[in-house]
Motif scaffolding. Structure first.
Motif, short mmCIF file in Angstrom:
data_model
loop_
_atom_site.label_atom_id
_atom_site.label_comp_id
_atom_site.label_asym_id
_atom_site.label_seq_id
_atom_site.Cartn_x
_atom_site.Cartn_y
_atom_site.Cartn_z
N GLU A 86 0.73 -1.27 -0.02
CA GLU A 86 -0.04 0.15 0.05
C GLU A 86 1.03 1.35 -0.12
N GLU B 72 -4.09 5.35 10.45
CA GLU B 72 -4.94 5.09 11.63
C GLU B 72 -4.57 3.88 12.37
N SER C 100 -5.02 5.08 4.73
CA SER C 100 -5.47 4.01 5.36
C SER C 100 -4.48 3.23 6.00
N LEU C 101 -3.38 3.54 6.02
CA LEU C 101 -2.32 2.81 7.23
C LEU C 101 -2.11 3.85 8.40
#
Lengths: 120, 868
Positions: B165, B208, B205-206
């Motif tokens: 990601e 958190e 997305s990462l």
């Protein structure tokens, strides 16, 4: 001067293993993942032995064999195939292949065959 | 077998669960047992064949693996079906295990390796087969903590999914790919790419998930806890070490920004000249490797170091420990002359030698994060780092890690202020071979040459190298090292990896045999000596020298050898080290290893099966037990068969139930059959005849009473173990169920119990013997001694043995008929001989005393045996 070997197979694992095994014995090895790239390289460089897979997308092993026999007659061709049957073997032998092995092929036997090809 | 088949398997499974039928006749059961054996053997042979084809001796392709696995999967399934029928669906969970393992393998073969889908996994939630997600180093660490239960710092792992990601979000894959296609890429080009990675953003997305993990970590190890952020690239610490190739950021505060910065720094270290040189040697697609990262709580280390479970330059039964004060960085980077301890392995490890290093510097943590190298305080320098207790404990840990991972281990450890030892890493240790046999003539030619250095320092990698000296003063000098040179350096550097394809040998003044560079030297098979103290003083640039290192020591000779006659050919990477080979071979991890070993262990359950081999092992063990149970518990159902009392020269009271071919002459079991006994010569059962032959062997069986001491007598009166109850309530005390090639023998003599289950035919693959012994009249100590005695004898005959207290289980399989008959004869003698032996085993020395006598064929029982 070390002998030059070309290895052609559309699977990385086959060309990688062949390269590492043959370099271990002092050969100079170049690998190709398609018949097209192999034939292109043959226009630039002379190889003593070509080890090629039989069945590949695009230019297959038989076409590599035919081209080598027509244009580089001193180069010996050894064929290896995952789909070994009598028809493929006969076809390869008619094309004047030096040796023919079904996969999995014992590396020791392949090396012995290359040695024989270099002696001729 | 793909997922589409899962539904079919499950419905079959349910059907089988419902179809519980009454007990079938014993003969049917026996025939089913034989079917199970046949299908089991077929599958085991296939596993062996796959192992051979993927051993590195064959060129194979994906097509081969797919076809071979399809056949194996079918064979294992057939074996499960036979087993299910034989046991009347007693173990339905075995099918679940099969489906689970089969799905995993199928996913691997279709290159869609299933993952947990998590971007962060905590150590305790990491399963043994998550190495693709968390990287080899992290997976190994989790195994050490979760399975071996050794102390490992709290940790969480940022997976390769997070890496994907991160890389995709910042468009870095294309950038790296373009760089790799460049012909003459420089360290500067890599530095630009590394800076771009360090300057990249962590995708939202990462973000958190990272913060949540940091919060959780704080609750586990405290708000002041800091972590080491370490690389764990795919397959790192698998067969290849990648030692020192990637960055580790030490003592990072558990704060979001700091962790993310450190993460990016570690990921960026994938791209450097030395890391790419390493990847290329092993045929990686350079630039395509994925990296997981571990965040491991820092240990407040008083001392740290490395243990090699096998001393690479010494005897295999010894371990080698390096230690320094503070963090382990000085040891793994070879920065200091560390303490070296050599220890002989064993139940009580024995310290063989200690070499107290100078330890001029040590690494310490800084209060606000990061670490520093300081001069070691003078009172610590000359002091030995480890006390004998710590040395022994580290050796014991190394032994258990070696046993668990089944290969010699290279282990990083740290001891905190409470004296608690933490394992920080455990990976395979590569050992060099002594190649002297290949180099005899070269060694002979060296004898006449002047010796410059002899047996100074520590040999790291054996071999012979010849070349001109090039002294490296700083890592920057390595760009000038000519091909074929002998690299001589004040200290070792892991960046030497860039030269390892080209140099003939390496010699350093300081360093440890357990450093990253030492690992790389072994991996590249470069003859290497470290810690010579003054090699840079003795040797001069341009000097022609030859280095020879073997089991007898290390020597540096003046002068060159032009032709090493094959002595240095081994430097090329071997086929079995290639990345693509290792990757394809990973499928075997789910096929070949045997994890279910101890049949009486709680974990001998279908749920614990990790591999196809485990499933087959479970089937084999439980099939035999099923047969044993039939003979023990269902004797009433045997009435329809020929049953005769055996008329033997010993009072063994055995009734033989002939399933066909067990007796020379077929007897009818009617009231008209006057003769209800058979002598030993009338027995046709091959295994029964052999066992009884041993039992009646002159002298082995003792009729005379052996005096029981008073406490033993009381013991015999109070002991009524459950194993006896069945046979005691049965009218048949001792029973043999036999056919020509099979026997199941249940023998109760006094207060102990023997069970032998044996198949002995012309086909070694079908042959097995299972022996179970338990009980006795004496106290537990003496009963246990008897079990140890039996174990010592059976081990000599190749049995695999498991014992606990007064219980012994011994197994032997795959031996030819003649050998099996010899073994059974010995087993028969043993069964007879040990009947009363426990009463005489008054101390441990008596075990060896009687074992020796038994091996000599002396079966006399002596009161006070072993004394004096």
């Amino acid at each position: 001067m070390s002998n030059k070997i070309m290895v052609v197979d559309d699977e990385k694992i086959v060309v990688d293993m062949a390269k590492m095994a043959l370099e271990h014995d002092g050969y100079v090895v170049e690998t190709f993942l398609s018949g097209e790239s192999a034939l292109a390289r043959l226009k630039e460089e002379t190889f003593d032995v070509v080890v090629t897979d039989f069945k590949m997308k695009g230019i297959d092993g038989m076409e590599v064999l035919r081209t080598v026999k027509e244009q580089y007659p001193k180069t010996k061709v050894i064929m290896i195939t995952a789909f070994a049957n009598l028809d493929t073997a006969i076809e390869a032998l008619r094309g004047d292949v030096f040796d023919f092995f079904p996969k999995p092929v014992k590396i020791k036997e392949l090396k012995a065959s290359i040695e024989r090809a270099l002696e001729k | 077998m793909g997922k589409s088949l899962e539904g079919v398997l499950r419905s079959l499974q349910k059907k089988m669960k419902r179809a519980v039928s009454p007990s079938p006749p014993f003969r049917d059961l026996f025939n089913k047992f034989r079917e199970v054996l046949a299908s089991h053997n077929k599958a085991v042979e296939m596993i062996a064949d796959m192992g051979e084809k993927l051993s590195g001796e064959y060129l194979f392709d994906t097509n081969y693996i797919e076809n071979a696995y399809a056949e194996l999967s079918t064979a294992v399934w057939d074996s499960i079906k036979s087993f299910d029928s034989f046991t009347r669906s007693k173990y339905p969970n075995l099918m679940d295990a099969f489906i689970r393992i089969d799905n995993r393998i199928s996913d691997m073969l279709s290159n869609s390796a299933s993952t947990s889908g998590e971007v962060i996994v905590f150590r305790e939630d990491t399963l043994w087969d998550m190495y693709y997600e968390v990287g080899g180093k992290n997976a190994g660490l989790a195994e050490v903590a979760n399975i071996l239960k050794l102390d490992v710092p709290e940790s969480f792992f940022i997976t390769t999914l997070a890496f994907d990601e991160f890389i995709a979000f910042n468009g870095l894959r294309e950038r790296a790919g373009a760089l790799m296609k460049t012909d003459s890429v420089s360290e500067n080009d890599f530095a630009v790419l590394r800076n771009a990675i360090i300057g990249s953003k962590i995708p939202p997305s990462l973000d958190e998930v990272f913060d949540k993990a940091i919060k959780k970590m704080r609750t586990k190890c405290g708000a002041l806890c800091s972590v080491a952020v370490r690389s764990s690239a795919e397959e790192e610490d698998g067969r290849l070490s990648f030692a020192g190739q990637f960055d580790t950021v030490l003592n990072v505060p558990l704060e979001s920004r700091a962790i993310k910065e450190a993460y990016k720094k570690v990921v960026a270290s994938l791209f450097s000249l030395h890391s790419i040189a390493y990847q290329r040697r092993f045929r990686y697609d350079a630039g395509k490797m994925k990296m997981a990262v571990g965040c491991v709580a820092m240990v407040d280390a008083v001392s740290s170091g490395v243990v090699y479970s096998v001393d690479p330059s010494g005897k295999k039964e010894n371990t080698l420990i390096s230690a320094n004060w503070g963090l382990g960085k000085t040891v793994v980077d070879g920065l200091v002359e560390a303490d070296i301890y050599r220890v002989k392995k064993g139940q009580v490890p024995q310290i063989l030698g200690t070499r107290c290093g100078k330890k001029e510097t040590m690494t310490v943590v800084l209060p606000d994060g990061g670490v520093d190298s300081i001069h070691t305080p003078s009172d610590l320098r000359g002091r030995q780092v480890l006390d004998p207790d710590a040395i022994v404990e580290l050796t014991m840990m190394a032994q258990s890690l070696e046993k668990h991972f089944r290969t010699p281990q290279d282990i990083e450890w740290a001891i905190d202020r409470n004296g608690r030892i933490f394992i920080l890493q455990s990976r395979e240790l590569r050992l060099g071979e002594d190649e002297r046999h290949k180099c005899a003539s070269v060694l002979k030619s060296l004898v006449s040459k002047p010796v410059l250095i002899r047996n100074k320092g520590i040999a790291v990698q054996k071999g012979i190298g010849s070349g001109t000296v090039f002294i490296v003063k700083t890592p920057e000098d390595i760009k000038d090292v000519p091909k074929g040179a002998i690299l001589v350096s004040k200290r070792d550097f892991s960046v030497f990896v860039r030269l390892m394809n080209d140099v003939s040998a390496i010699i350093t003044d300081i360093g440890t045999p357990t450093s990253h560079m030492a690992s790389l030297s072994r991996e590249f098979r470069i003859p290497t000596i470290v810690n010579t103290d003054d090699a840079t003083q003795i040797l001069r640039n341009g000097m022609g020298i030859t280095v020879s290192i073997n089991d007898e020591g290390s020597t540096v000779y003046e002068g060159l050898i032009d032709d090493l006659q094959g002595c240095s050919d081994e430097n090329a990477a071997s086929v079995t080290e290639g990345h693509e080979y290792l990757r394809k071979r990973y499928v075997l991890r789910h096929i070949s290893p045997l994890n279910l070993i101890e049949p009486l262990h709680d974990k001998f359950q279908p749920e614990e099966c990790k591999t196809m081999h485990d499933i087959l092992r479970f089937i084999h063990e439980k099939s035999i037990m099923e047969l044993v149970d039939c003979a023990r518990h269902q004797k009433a159902s045997l009435r329809g068969y020929t049953a005769v009392a055996l008329d033997l020269p010993i009072p063994a009271s055995i009734v033989l139930i002939d399933m066909g071919g067990g007796l020379e002459k077929v007897r009818s079991n009617t009231k008209n059959d006057a003769k209800k006994t058979a002598t030993a010569v009338e027995i046709a059962s091959i295994p029964l005849k052999a066992i009884l032959g041993g039992m009646i062997y002159p002298g082995a069986w003792h009729n005379e009473a052996v005096p029981l001491r008073m406490k033993d007598f009381f013991m015999s009166m109070t002991r009524m173990p459950d194993i006896h109850s069945v046979s005691m309530s049965s009218p048949i005390q001792n029973v043999a169920v036999a056919s020509r090639e099979y026997v199941n023998l249940s023998l109760k003599f006094g207060y102990h119990f023997n069970i032998v289950d044996c198949y002995c035919s012309e086909n070694p693959r079908n042959n097995h013997v299972y022996f179970r012994f338990s009980g006795g009249a004496t106290d537990l100590v003496q009963r246990s001694r008897r079990v140890q005695f039996i174990a010592s004898i059976l081990k000599e005959h190749g049995f695999t043995i498991w014992t606990t207290g007064d219980l012994l289980i011994a197994r032997l399989a795959n031996v030819g008929r003649v050998r099996m008959e010899e073994v059974l004869d010995q087993l028969g003698r043993l069964i007879a001989f040990v009947r009363k032996l426990d009463a005489l085993l008054r101390d441990d020395t008596a075990i060896a005393y009687y074992a020796q006598r038994f091996k000599e064929g002396n079966y006399e029982l002596m009161e006070g045996g072993g004394k004096g």
